[in-house]
Design an enzyme around this catalytic site. Structure first.
Site, short mmCIF file in Angstrom:
data_model
loop_
_atom_site.label_atom_id
_atom_site.label_comp_id
_atom_site.label_asym_id
_atom_site.label_seq_id
_atom_site.Cartn_x
_atom_site.Cartn_y
_atom_site.Cartn_z
N CYS A 16 0.85 -1.19 0.00
CA CYS A 16 0.00 0.00 0.00
C CYS A 16 0.89 1.24 0.00
O CYS A 16 2.10 1.15 0.02
CB CYS A 16 -0.92 -0.01 1.22
SG CYS A 16 -0.05 0.24 2.77
N ASP A 17 0.25 2.39 0.04
CA ASP A 17 1.01 3.63 0.05
C ASP A 17 1.15 4.13 1.48
O ASP A 17 2.04 3.75 2.19
CB ASP A 17 0.36 4.67 -0.85
CG ASP A 17 1.27 5.85 -1.17
OD1 ASP A 17 2.47 5.79 -0.81
OD2 ASP A 17 0.81 6.81 -1.77
#
Length: 102
Positions: A16-17
């Site tokens: 994910c970021d």
């Protein structure tokens, strides 16, 4: 272009970021589907993908960053966090020994 036979996959990385929200749900769902097949599912930041990662699932907007972080991994992008066909593609490849490619 990296590729791997699904039967050789022992771990799937969900990248994910910044947040720990939607991708954590993806990791939980994939864990419940893949653990019975002997595959570990881990969740990490796209910038901290382990060097030995062989398969990475991430949102399509992060795919180029994921490939840069883990150049030898098969990066499978998805567009939506729940029910995206990419999840079934990875699960099916692992179950049936199909080839996964970035």
């Amino acid at each position: 272009m990296p590729s791997i036979n699904g039967s050789d996959v022992k771990r799937v990385v969900i990248a994910c970021d910044a947040g720990m929200g939607s991708s954590v749900m993806v990791a939980s769902t994939m864990r419940s589907k893949l653990q019975p097949l002997g595959v570990d599912v881990v969740h990490t930041s796209v910038d901290e993908i382990p060097a030995d990662a062989s398969v990475v699932l991430c949102h399509q907007g992060l795919a180029s960053r994921a490939q840069a972080t883990a150049p030898d991994a098969v990066v499978v992008p998805f567009a939506i966090f729940m029910g995206d066909p990419a999840f079934a593609k990875v699960e099916t490849a692992i179950k049936t020994g199909q080839t996964l490619e970035s």
